[in-house]
Scaffold this active site. Structure first.
Site: not given
Ligand code: SAH
Length: 221
Positions: A72
């Site tokens: 993010s």
């Molecule tokens: N928090 C991270 C950003 C992650 S992007 C940061 O600090 O950079 C979003 C994440 O959500 C991805 O890793 C994706 O695999 C996860 N994701 C998407 N759908 C999901 C679900 N239903 N349950 C759990 N994780 C999920």
């Protein structure tokens, strides 16, 4: 010497300057919490991305982390963390969408305990190790479907979701403690809004924190 410290010394002084520039930019954009700004300053974001992208780690932008996912944007991480913590009443926070763990690392030292759910097991393995390397130990991870939350440790004083849901997940609302705060992007690509939902005695109060752009919260874990 670990891979982490090699990367750190390789980037050297530039990273202190570029980090400070990032913090200033976030302040200019309205981030007020000193505690959050201090975390943005001290979390080594370059260790959360591929070495090839490390030189861009302190730009205020999202970057790829593999599996079609992104780390993010720092402003959004700061904004969400600030919204979650402002008036947080309690010890435990649930995070959905651990990814590379950058949001987790910013948040974890500011609360007592974080429970974090991620659907891509491969991301989670690396993230566990990365947070250990950073001496962050108050996080418990689980592979699974974030739409279901994590019932075992509910209710949570706060829930933070790093992927955009089509609607407010019922399970997450149910796992919020009284007064609990849920920060979550809602809506389809191109029309997402960051929402703050607070559990009141007899209803959920909703407020928009502005337009955002996240990968989707996938259905079915
Ligand atoms: N928090 C991270 C950003 C992650 S992007 C940061 O600090 O950079 C979003 C994440 O959500 C991805 O890793 C994706 O695999 C996860 N994701 C998407 N759908 C999901 C679900 N239903 N349950 C759990 N994780 C999920």
């Amino acid at each position: 010497m670990s891979a982490g410290s090699r990367t750190l010394s390789g980037i050297g002084m530039t990273s202190a300057r570029t980090r400070e520039r990032l913090v200033k930019r976030l302040k200019d954009q309205g981030i007020r919490s000193e505690a959050v700004l201090e975390r943005i300053r001290s979390v080594p974001r370059h260790l959360f991305v591929d070495e090839a992208l490390a030189s861009r780690a302190y730009e205020d932008t999202a970057l790829p982390i593999g599996h079609g996912q992104t780390i993010s944007q720092p402003f959004i991480v700061a904004r969400m963390t600030e919204a979650l913590l402002d008036g947080l009443d309690g010890d435990t926070v649930l995070e959905i969408g651990t990814g590379c763990g950058y949001q987790t690392a910013v948040l974890a030292p500011l609360v007592k305990r974080v429970y974090s759910v991620e659907r891509v097991g491969d991301l989670l393995r690396k993230t566990r190790q990365r947070l250990r390397d950073l001496n962050i130990y108050n996080v418990q991870f689980r592979p699974g479907d974030g739409w279901q939350g994590w019932k075992k440790y509910a209710p949570y004083a706060g829930i933070i979701v790093a992927a955009a849901a089509s609607e407010l997940p019922e399970a997450l609302l149910a796992q919020l403690a009284p007064g609990g705060r849920l920060v979550i992007p809602i809506g389809p690509p191109g029309r997402q809004e960051l929402m703050l939902v607070v559990r009141q005695a007899d209803h959920f109060e909703e407020r928009s924190l502005g337009a955002v752009s996240f990968v989707p919260l996938v259905h079915g874990g």
